[in-house]
Design a protein around this motif. Structure first.
Motif, short mmCIF file in Angstrom:
data_model
loop_
_atom_site.label_atom_id
_atom_site.label_comp_id
_atom_site.label_asym_id
_atom_site.label_seq_id
_atom_site.Cartn_x
_atom_site.Cartn_y
_atom_site.Cartn_z
N LEU A 8 -33.66 -80.35 -0.21
CA LEU A 8 -34.17 -81.64 0.25
C LEU A 8 -34.17 -81.73 1.77
CD1 LEU A 8 -32.57 -84.10 -2.33
CD2 LEU A 8 -34.97 -83.49 -2.10
N SER A 9 -33.18 -81.20 2.40
CA SER A 9 -33.12 -81.19 3.87
C SER A 9 -34.25 -80.35 4.45
CB SER A 9 -31.77 -80.65 4.35
OG SER A 9 -30.73 -81.48 3.94
N ALA A 10 -34.48 -79.19 3.87
CA ALA A 10 -35.55 -78.31 4.35
C ALA A 10 -36.92 -78.97 4.16
CB ALA A 10 -35.49 -76.97 3.63
N THR A 11 -37.11 -79.64 3.05
CA THR A 11 -38.37 -80.33 2.78
C THR A 11 -38.60 -81.45 3.78
OG1 THR A 11 -38.15 -79.82 0.43
CG2 THR A 11 -39.69 -81.55 1.02
N SER A 12 -37.58 -82.22 4.06
CA SER A 12 -37.75 -83.33 5.01
C SER A 12 -38.01 -82.81 6.42
CB SER A 12 -36.53 -84.26 4.98
OG SER A 12 -35.39 -83.60 5.46
N LEU A 14 -39.57 -80.00 7.15
CA LEU A 14 -40.96 -79.51 7.16
C LEU A 14 -41.95 -80.66 7.22
CD1 LEU A 14 -40.79 -76.56 4.62
CD2 LEU A 14 -41.18 -76.42 7.07
N LEU A 15 -41.69 -81.71 6.46
CA LEU A 15 -42.59 -82.86 6.48
C LEU A 15 -42.59 -83.55 7.84
CD1 LEU A 15 -41.96 -84.39 2.94
CD2 LEU A 15 -44.00 -83.21 3.76
N THR A 16 -41.46 -83.61 8.48
CA THR A 16 -41.37 -84.21 9.81
C THR A 16 -42.12 -83.36 10.82
OG1 THR A 16 -39.21 -85.11 9.25
CG2 THR A 16 -39.78 -85.03 11.58
N ALA A 17 -42.04 -82.05 10.67
CA ALA A 17 -42.71 -81.14 11.60
C ALA A 17 -44.23 -81.24 11.48
CB ALA A 17 -42.26 -79.71 11.35
N CYS A 18 -44.72 -81.63 10.32
CA CYS A 18 -46.17 -81.75 10.13
C CYS A 18 -46.74 -82.88 10.97
CB CYS A 18 -46.51 -81.97 8.66
SG CYS A 18 -46.19 -80.51 7.64
N GLY A 19 -45.97 -83.87 11.27
CA GLY A 19 -46.44 -84.95 12.15
C GLY A 19 -47.11 -86.06 11.37
N ASN A 20 -47.43 -87.08 12.09
CA ASN A 20 -48.07 -88.26 11.54
C ASN A 20 -49.56 -88.15 11.81
OD1 ASN A 20 -48.88 -90.74 10.72
ND2 ASN A 20 -47.37 -91.89 11.91
N SER A 21 -50.38 -88.32 10.80
CA SER A 21 -51.82 -88.19 10.98
C SER A 21 -52.39 -89.35 11.80
CB SER A 21 -52.52 -88.11 9.63
OG SER A 21 -52.32 -89.31 8.91
N ASP A 22 -51.66 -90.47 11.92
CA ASP A 22 -52.14 -91.59 12.71
C ASP A 22 -52.14 -91.27 14.20
OD1 ASP A 22 -52.42 -93.05 10.42
OD2 ASP A 22 -50.47 -94.03 10.59
N THR A 23 -51.25 -90.39 14.62
CA THR A 23 -51.17 -90.05 16.05
C THR A 23 -51.91 -88.75 16.37
OG1 THR A 23 -49.09 -88.86 15.72
CG2 THR A 23 -48.95 -91.20 16.31
#
Length: 115
Positions: A8-12, A14-23
């Motif tokens: 779960l830590s690794a998944t979060s 990776l998702l944080t590294a992908c960034g926000n598509s709004d920005t």
């Protein structure tokens, strides 16, 4: 339990590294396509011959019945059997209403020509 927490830590992370598509600067839509003019493929005949009287030799997959049908759609009445020559062109005698009999040809594209 420890594996679940690590996963779960690794998944979060990776998702944080992908960034926000709004920005994001500009979303990418579809594949990248070159804007350069591509050269024409000389193996493809792109000339419109539907209104021309010339037939084009080539491997013909029409049956005699299909060639006869193409001739009749152009307003001719076929007056005998059609034969296919070595170049793949169907030929036979036909006439339009009230006209004299003439030789009519059908090429592999379905172009009908009277000579």
């Amino acid at each position: 339990m420890l594996r679940t927490i690590v996963a779960l830590s690794a998944t979060s992370i990776l998702l944080t590294a992908c960034g926000n598509s709004d920005t994001a600067e500009a979303p990418v839509e579809g594949p990248a396509v070159s804007t350069a003019e591509a050269p024409a493929n000389p193996a493809i005949d792109t000339q419109d011959t539907s209104e021309k009287a010339a037939v084009t030799p080539g491997a013909n997959s029409f049956t005699e019945g299909q060639a006869r049908e193409a001739i009749e759609k152009q307003g001719y009445t076929v007056s005998g059997p059609l034969t296919q020559d070595a170049q793949g062109i169907w030929m036979g005698q036909a006439s339009k209403s009230g006209g004299a009999a003439t030789t009519v040809s059908v090429d592999y594209k379905g172009v009908v020509s009277a000579s």
